[in-house]
Every structure is written in C-alpha cells, then in structure tokens.
Design an enzyme around this catalytic site. Structure first.
Site, PDB file in Angstrom:
ATOM      1  N   HIS A  76       0.824  -1.221   0.000  1.00  0.00           N
ATOM      2  CA  HIS A  76       0.000   0.000   0.000  1.00  0.00           C
ATOM      3  C   HIS A  76       0.856   1.268   0.000  1.00  0.00           C
ATOM      4  CE1 HIS A  76      -3.969  -1.965   0.811  1.00  0.00           C
ATOM      5  NE2 HIS A  76      -3.199  -2.887   1.345  1.00  0.00           N
ATOM      6  N   ASN A 149     -10.462  -2.651   2.451  1.00  0.00           N
ATOM      7  CA  ASN A 149     -10.135  -2.652   1.022  1.00  0.00           C
ATOM      8  C   ASN A 149     -11.389  -2.374   0.207  1.00  0.00           C
ATOM      9  OD1 ASN A 149      -7.387  -3.202   1.192  1.00  0.00           O
ATOM     10  ND2 ASN A 149      -7.660  -5.413   1.057  1.00  0.00           N
ATOM     11  N   HIS A 340      -3.857   1.143  11.986  1.00  0.00           N
ATOM     12  CA  HIS A 340      -3.658  -0.127  12.701  1.00  0.00           C
ATOM     13  C   HIS A 340      -5.034  -0.719  12.997  1.00  0.00           C
ATOM     14  CE1 HIS A 340      -2.538  -3.163  15.421  1.00  0.00           C
ATOM     15  NE2 HIS A 340      -2.219  -2.455  16.482  1.00  0.00           N
ATOM     16  N   TYR A 363       0.434  -4.396  12.083  1.00  0.00           N
ATOM     17  CA  TYR A 363       0.340  -2.950  11.825  1.00  0.00           C
ATOM     18  C   TYR A 363       1.127  -2.123  12.834  1.00  0.00           C
ATOM     19  CZ  TYR A 363      -2.898  -3.905   8.107  1.00  0.00           C
ATOM     20  OH  TYR A 363      -3.433  -4.367   6.932  1.00  0.00           O
TER      21      TYR A 363
HETATM   22 FE1  HDD Z   1      -2.750  -4.770   5.284  1.00  0.00          FE
HETATM   23  C1  HDD Z   1      -1.262  -1.738   4.997  1.00  0.00           C
HETATM   24  C2  HDD Z   1      -5.697  -3.426   4.198  1.00  0.00           C
HETATM   25  C3  HDD Z   1      -4.141  -7.906   5.221  1.00  0.00           C
HETATM   26  C4  HDD Z   1      -0.053  -5.966   6.825  1.00  0.00           C
HETATM   27  N1  HDD Z   1      -3.351  -2.952   4.688  1.00  0.00           N
HETATM   28  C5  HDD Z   1      -2.586  -1.816   4.640  1.00  0.00           C
HETATM   29  C6  HDD Z   1      -3.378  -0.710   4.187  1.00  0.00           C
HETATM   30  C7  HDD Z   1      -4.636  -1.188   3.971  1.00  0.00           C
HETATM   31  C8  HDD Z   1      -4.614  -2.588   4.291  1.00  0.00           C
HETATM   32  C9  HDD Z   1      -5.828  -0.392   3.523  1.00  0.00           C
HETATM   33  C10 HDD Z   1      -2.869   0.689   3.952  1.00  0.00           C
HETATM   34  C11 HDD Z   1      -3.086   1.584   5.127  1.00  0.00           C
HETATM   35  C12 HDD Z   1      -2.645   2.973   4.766  1.00  0.00           C
HETATM   36  O1  HDD Z   1      -3.291   3.600   3.919  1.00  0.00           O
HETATM   37  O2  HDD Z   1      -1.627   3.418   5.337  1.00  0.00           O
HETATM   38  N2  HDD Z   1      -4.516  -5.525   4.715  1.00  0.00           N
HETATM   39  C13 HDD Z   1      -5.638  -4.793   4.413  1.00  0.00           C
HETATM   40  C14 HDD Z   1      -6.777  -5.670   4.340  1.00  0.00           C
HETATM   41  C15 HDD Z   1      -6.335  -6.930   4.610  1.00  0.00           C
HETATM   42  C16 HDD Z   1      -4.921  -6.836   4.864  1.00  0.00           C
HETATM   43  C17 HDD Z   1      -8.187  -5.226   4.060  1.00  0.00           C
HETATM   44  C18 HDD Z   1      -7.086  -8.222   4.677  1.00  0.00           C
HETATM   45  C19 HDD Z   1      -8.304  -8.306   5.021  1.00  0.00           C
HETATM   46  N3  HDD Z   1      -2.197  -6.605   5.873  1.00  0.00           N
HETATM   47  C20 HDD Z   1      -2.918  -7.766   5.799  1.00  0.00           C
HETATM   48  C21 HDD Z   1      -2.207  -8.824   6.478  1.00  0.00           C
HETATM   49  C22 HDD Z   1      -1.049  -8.277   6.949  1.00  0.00           C
HETATM   50  C23 HDD Z   1      -1.057  -6.885   6.551  1.00  0.00           C
HETATM   51  C24 HDD Z   1      -2.693 -10.238   6.627  1.00  0.00           C
HETATM   52  C25 HDD Z   1       0.068  -8.897   7.716  1.00  0.00           C
HETATM   53  C26 HDD Z   1       0.022  -9.963   8.422  1.00  0.00           C
HETATM   54  N4  HDD Z   1      -0.955  -4.002   5.742  1.00  0.00           N
HETATM   55  C27 HDD Z   1      -0.018  -4.675   6.444  1.00  0.00           C
HETATM   56  C28 HDD Z   1       1.157  -3.816   6.841  1.00  0.00           C
HETATM   57  C29 HDD Z   1       0.776  -2.444   6.220  1.00  0.00           C
HETATM   58  C30 HDD Z   1      -0.565  -2.722   5.583  1.00  0.00           C
HETATM   59  C31 HDD Z   1       2.502  -4.348   6.500  1.00  0.00           C
HETATM   60  C32 HDD Z   1       1.783  -1.802   5.291  1.00  0.00           C
HETATM   61  C33 HDD Z   1       1.890  -0.360   5.726  1.00  0.00           C
HETATM   62  C34 HDD Z   1       1.080  -0.258   6.904  1.00  0.00           C
HETATM   63  O3  HDD Z   1       0.571  -1.471   7.230  1.00  0.00           O
HETATM   64  O4  HDD Z   1       0.882   0.756   7.542  1.00  0.00           O
HETATM   65  O5  HDD Z   1       1.238  -3.739   8.220  1.00  0.00           O
END
Ligand code: HDD
Length: 705
Positions: A76, A149, A340, A363
């Site tokens: 993202h 999402n 988060h 997160y």
């Molecule tokens: Fe995630 C970012 C949505 C599964 C780990 N995720 C991130 C963002 C969104 C989502 C909208 C961007 C937030 C922003 O604008 O800063 N992610 C989802 C959805 C998921 C999902 C709807 C499943 C239902 N994500 C998911 C899993 C993991 C992550 C299973 C890890 C185990 N996601 C992350 C992250 C991020 C992230 C690595 C990257 C940057 C951040 O968090 O701030 O923690």
C-alpha cells in the site's frame, strides 16, 4: 439518503493540525533560528574557489534533504488521502457504545487514505490491483481505524501466509520487474498453489480492480468484527462503505493507457473534486449477525475469503462519510499517517479470524519500523484528546513529560495517571470464552474454496464475464512458465466455472484439463455447513451492471476547432455544468479558436495534453465548418479510443462529419453514439448515456480512415 453538501468549516482534526502550520511571510531561518542572509550561494574561498566545510547552513540544508524519506510502506505504498467527517443517521445505542454511533448531531472527524497494494510509491494509480480503503476516525474516546479494502474478501485465510503472498505479487526479486502488476509468473505460481485465493482472484480479475475513481469504489472492513453495547451484549458485524456516486470502473485497455498518460489519475480526481466542492460521499453499512446465528449462513464468518451475501443479511445504512478537505502537506499527513486494525474504541471488538489476528500484530510493528516509536505523537496520528501514560522517550519524542514519576503504581504522583476499572467509557475486551488445544490446524469450516468464486461468476452480467475472461487471459498470457499457466487452469479456473475455463482456454491456448477436477476433490461442498442456497444462487449486489443517479463530477471533452458554433458550445457547456459535470474544450492546439459565428472560443486543453482516457464522454458540436477538426489525426485517435472504451459519444449537425472522418459508425444510439438529433434532444440522450457510464458491447475500435 440524498447526497448532502458539506457546509461546515474545518473538522476538529484539521483545526488540530492547523496549530502546527508555519507563519505566512516569515523570514527564512536555519533550524536553530538564525536569519539566513544568502540561501543561494554556498560559502567558498573566492568566487571560483572550493566550498568551505564551515558552511553550516549548506550542511544543515543538504543533510536534512538527504534524510527526507522514510521507508515506504511494504504494501500500500502508493496512496492519496483526504479529511472529512462521519455522521450517524440515528443513534445505534442498541448495538454499540462506539462514540461515532451515538449522536446524529455529532460530526466525527476522519482521515481516509486510498491506496494500491503492490506498486511502489511512485507507481501509477490505475493498475489492476486491490485498493486500500483505510479510515481513521478521531472519536472523543480515542482513535478508531477501519483498515479495509475495496473488495470484501482476501487472498489468504491465515496471516502467516501474508509475506509469501506479497513476495509473490511484488516485482520479481532478481530484476524488480514488473512494477505494480500481478501479471507475472510468481504471483500465478503462488495463487495456483493456494486454492483459498480463488474467490479473491475473481474480484481482482473483475473491473473492481480498475476503478474509475476512489469516489466510485465500495469499501469493506473484510473481517467479521464485533459490536458491543452498554449491557455488554455483542453481535457480529461486517462493515461496508457504499459510494453515493455508484460503483464504476475503467476498462482494461483504458486503465493501462491512463497509467502512462496520467499516472496520478485517481489522486488528481480526488484532489480536484474536493477543491471544487464536489465532496466524495459514502454511506456506512452494517451487516449485523446475532451471536446465535453464527453458523446460519453456510460459511464460517471467521473466514476472510467469504462474504455473507447482502441478499441473506441486508446491509443497513447507518451513516454518511463526506470528504471535505485535502491534506495541507502530503508527507506530514498522507505519508506519515499510521493505521492499525488494533486501534479500536469501546463498543468495537475483534473476532478470531486468523487473518485479522495476524494483522493485529503486523500494523503496530510496521509503524514502529516505518515511522518510529513515537508515531502516535505525530499530528496526523494523535487523538483529539490528551494522552497520558508512563511510556517515555524513544526517537523523535515530542511530549515533554515533566516530573520524576514514570511508573505505576506510584505514591509520589498520587497514583496518576491511574487506570479506570469503574469508568463506563474505558475500553474492556469482550469476554469471549476461549478453550482449545494448541494446534496448527485450520478449521474444516474454512475448506470450501470455490463455491463463492462460482457465486461471483454467476452474479455477473454478460459484459462483466467477458471482462473477467479477458483479464485472466491477459495475466496468463504475461506468464511464461507453462506449468504455472496450466496449473491455474486445472486447479483454479476449471473449479470455478466451465464457461470461464473455456473462455480463458480459447484466448490463451492453455488446454482445458482432460478430466475436470471434481469439485469435491477441490474441497467442496462443505459437508459440515448447512447449505443456505448460496452455492447455486446469484447475488445481484455483486454486479456493477448499474446506472448512476447523476453525472456529477463526470468529465466531458467537447472537441472543437475553427468554424465551431460558439452558440452551440455555450448551450452544451451550460447544460452539462447544470448537471455538475466537468466540461473541457479540447482542440488540436491550445489558446483560442475562431468560432464560425465570429466569436473567439477559449480552449481548455490542447489534444496532446488531453488524452481521451481521462474523459468519461465526448461531444462534437457542429458549426459552419468542421474540416479542421476532421483533418486532425489526434482528434480521430481521440474519438476511436473513446469508442473502443465504450464511452458516450455525441455529435451535432456538421459535427457528425468528424465522427465519419474517424470512421466511427453513427447509427448506434442504443450503444451510446448519439447523432441525428436536435441539440436539445442530443443533450438529453447524452446525459442519459453518461448515467449508464459505459457501453461495453463496443469493444472493437474501427480502423481509422
Ligand atoms: Fe494490510 C497496509 C488493508 C491484510 C499488513 N493494509 C494496509 C493498508 C490497507 C490494508 C488499507 C494501507 C493503510 C494505509 O493507507 O496506510 N490488509 C488490508 C486488508 C487486509 C490486509 C483489508 C485483509 C483483510 N495486511 C494484511 C495482512 C497483513 C497486513 C494479513 C500482515 C500480516 N498491511 C499490512 C502492513 C501495512 C498494511 C505491513 C503496510 C503499511 C502499513 O501497514 O501501515 O502492516
């Protein structure tokens, strides 16, 4: 609920941020507050001599510049955001104590960040991908992040697989190709070995993955969460965002071209819409499930690869979110905002969805790495209310915690800050009873990976099915490994729908499996779950085959050159602008053109800067003479491309000759090519056609004459 224009001023969060902004008109200083006499010449030994180490201003400025970037988000990374407000329609006190849902008079400030998943920060907006839809609510009881999402399901059922999924979809590690695309071997290798991804693949291969704008996307919390009321009664809930502008997409060829012509297409659309007061709006919808109905719907509600069809549990629309202001500084707000899923407020709680549970770890961890231990103190992240605890120090600490007590229990500070065992507004986790052996096992109730993929396919209109077949075919034709290509066919497509598999086989040359894998062998139907009619049925709510209520914010190109009727042009502009559409006058060159009636017509954009892909519809007025327009290759290309992408096209009087010069068929009223009508009727039909958005049956561009 009608779209409500925003009339208020800054939100509480914007006022909070404004206190940090710089004074206008102030003198340039160093970071130590010295007024700078010369910011354009470094200190050197003579006019042609070497630069001196002593130049602390040069060193400070360059050093700061060298440190301007923070790590981009691991997923993202590419995104855009806006401020706004959320208001509930009526109190939801029966369901939850959550602060935004108590009082319809209350405006809860929000900050919303939309994003793509796979691309880096500088990648294009219109790639085929899932879109992030993350909402930060600044409530009076703390910050609540709904990190969702634009699709209601996910690729995997367990967070332990997330790094693998992302490694597979991101550019391949040896050459970092391709950028922001799933159309490569490693992604399809992974998903073809991960059948639980089948349902999500249908969503990402549908036009949902190439939205027209952020304002025309749905949003979903994905997981099942809990709402808890003042009596401590909990219910399951799924969150939905329903866009008031409807759900509309680009077509694939258009999305690819937009990525080159205007990589900032979505970001620009959001920014411009807010600047002109066309505030994007979504209703928040809830699917509420009583605890005793947990097993009633034929799917496990803890499984993030499943939906509860809206036809089974209706989405109750409970409130309105309006985005009202652009960030003042992209880095400070959009880049540093830290979401988060674990940021919740009293009245909202989690479930045991194993994907959600893993996210609850990830997160916080990622914010610590990306933004630092004091990320919550940054203006965009801090809650509206005072924060008080015994956490101290760390890089970038802003707060000056006076006094000598930083522990609890303490007597020296009269026990403060103290926790609140009695306070009704303190957060308490829902006391779910948990009892189980420590095992690495997924519940059998997660085992049916295909029924809902089939449900999605069955729910599509004919043109949506065509687009899905074309998308799978495009992606697989980008894959070079024959084993991977065949495995997608055998293990995924043929288990979803024979028609889909056949369509992809015809476009890719991948042979159909000799013996179709029997659905039971692929994990369905699931004998443990009652069949609630879901496997055989359709869910019309999944289809995008709909007509918009209005054409607000849609962009129309009016093609002109010398000889155009300025009078017609004015009527076109006034009529469409009354509908709140955006009208741009496009000509082969910039400046003005001489109208046939002697009036000078100002041009909004020259054709080389105004590709057809950034418009929703195109109109060609008549006039004394349209030969200049007919002669322009750029204009002919514009019209052909708009035709290929199924956009409404209208021509009036001699304007029809321009369509003919572009070799466009002119007798296609049913398919949104409007000719042979009076100006008034043309405009009525044109607006109607724009409400339909696209005419997907037109998928072949005529060969230019
Ligand atoms: Fe995630 C970012 C949505 C599964 C780990 N995720 C991130 C963002 C969104 C989502 C909208 C961007 C937030 C922003 O604008 O800063 N992610 C989802 C959805 C998921 C999902 C709807 C499943 C239902 N994500 C998911 C899993 C993991 C992550 C299973 C890890 C185990 N996601 C992350 C992250 C991020 C992230 C690595 C990257 C940057 C951040 O968090 O701030 O923690």
């Amino acid at each position: 609920m009608p779209s409500v224009p925003f009339v208020g001023g800054d939100t509480a969060k914007q006022r909070d941020l404004a206190s940090d902004s710089q004074e206008a008109g102030s003198a340039l200083t160093t970071n130590q507050g010295l007024k700078v006499s010369d910011d354009q010449n470094s200190l050197r030994a003579g006019p042609r001599g070497p630069t001196l180490m002593e130049d602390f201003h040069l060193r400070e400025k360059i050093t700061h510049f060298d440190h301007e970037r923070i790590p981009e988000r691991v997923v993202h990374a590419r995104g855009a955001a806006a401020h706004g407000i959320f208001q509930v329609y009526e109190p939801l006190t029966d369901l939850t104590t959550a602060a935004p849902f108590q009082d319809p008079a209350k405006e809860t400030p929000v900050f919303v960040r939309f994003s793509t998943v796979a691309g880096s920060r500088g990648s294009a907006d219109t790639v085929r991908d899932v879109r992030g839809f993350a909402v930060k609510f600044y409530t009076e009881e703390g910050v609540w992040d709904l990190v969702g999402n634009n699709m209601p399901v996910f690729f995997i059922q367990d967070a332990v697989k997330f790094p693998d999924l992302i490694h597979a979809v991101k550019p391949e590690p040896h050459n970092e190709i391709p950028q922001a695309q799933s159309a490569h071997d490693t992604f399809w290798d992974f998903v073809s070995l991960t059948p639980e991804s089948a349902h999500m693949l249908m969503w990402v291969m549908s036009d949902r993955a190439i939205p027209r704008s952020y304002a025309t996307m749905e949003g979903f919390g994905v997981h099942t969460f809990r709402l808890v009321n003042a009596e401590g009664k909990a219910r399951f809930v799924k969150f939905h965002w329903k866009p008031l502008k409807g759900i509309f997409s680009q077509v694939w060829d258009e999305a690819q071209k937009t990525a080159g012509k205007d990589p900032d297409f979505h970001r620009r659309d959001l920014f411009d819409a807010i600047e002109r007061g066309d505030f994007p709006q979504w209703e928040l919808g809830l699917q509420v499930i009583e605890e005793e109905d947990e097993f009633k719907y034929g799917v496990d509600i803890l499984d993030p690869t499943k939906i509860i069809p809206e036809e089974m549990v209706p989405v109750r629309r409970v409130g309105l979110m309006t985005l009202t202001a652009n960030p003042g500084n992209f880095f400070a707000e959009t880049e540093q905002v830290a979401f988060h899923v674990g940021h919740v407020v009293p009245g909202i709680d989690f479930t045991n969805d194993p994907l959600l549970q893993g996210r609850l770890f990830s997160y916080l961890d990622t914010q610590l790495r990306r933004v630092g231990p004091n990320f919550a103190e940054l203006p965009i992240n801090r809650p509206l209310q005072r924060v008080d605890n015994n956490q101290r120090d760390g890089m970038g600490r802003r707060q000056i915690n006076r006094g000598r007590v930083a522990y609890f229990p303490n007597g020296l500070a009269h026990g403060c800050p103290m926790h609140s065992p009695e306070a009704a507004d303190a957060f308490r986790s829902y006391a779910e009873k948990v009892d189980g052996a420590k095992i690495r096992v997924r519940s059998d109730s997660f085992g049916d990976h295909f029924s809902q993929a089939t449900l999605f396919w069955n729910s599509m209109a004919g043109w949506e099915k065509d687009h899905i077949v074309a998308a799978f075919s495009f992606e697989l034709n980008q894959c070079t490994d024959v084993v991977v290509r065949q495995r997608v066919m055998d293990a995924i497509l043929s288990n979803i729908a024979l028609e889909l598999a056949q369509g992809v086989a015809a476009r890719t040359g991948i042979p159909l499996p000799e013996a179709r894998v029997h659905p039971a062998a692929a994990g369905r139907p699931n004998a443990d779950l009652p069949d609630a009619g879901l496997r055989v049925g359709r869910s019309p709510a999944l289809s995008m085959d709909r007509v918009a209520e209005d054409i607000r914010g849609r962009k129309v190109a009016v093609l002109v050159d010398k000889g155009v009727s300025a009078e017609q042009l004015t009527i076109i502009q006034e009529t469409l602008m009354d509908e709140e559409a955006i009208v741009e006058v496009v000509a082969p060159t910039a400046g003005t053109v001489q109208g046939g009636d002697g009036v000078l017509v100002p041009v909004t954009r020259a054709a080389p800067n105004a590709p057809s892909v950034v418009y929703d519809a195109v109109m060609v007025p008549g006039g004394a003479d349209t030969s200049a327009l007919q002669a322009s290759g750029l204009i002919r290309h514009f019209l052909n491309e708009a035709f290929l992408h199924g956009k409404p096209i209208a021509a009036i009087g001699t304007g029809e000759q321009v369509l003919a010069a572009a070799n466009l068929p002119t007798a296609l009223k049913e398919e949104g090519v409007i000719t042979g009508e009076t100006l008034e009727d043309t405009l009525t039909l044109f607006v109607e056609a724009m409400r339909r958005h696209r005419f997907p049956q037109r998928n072949v561009a005529p060969v230019p004459a």
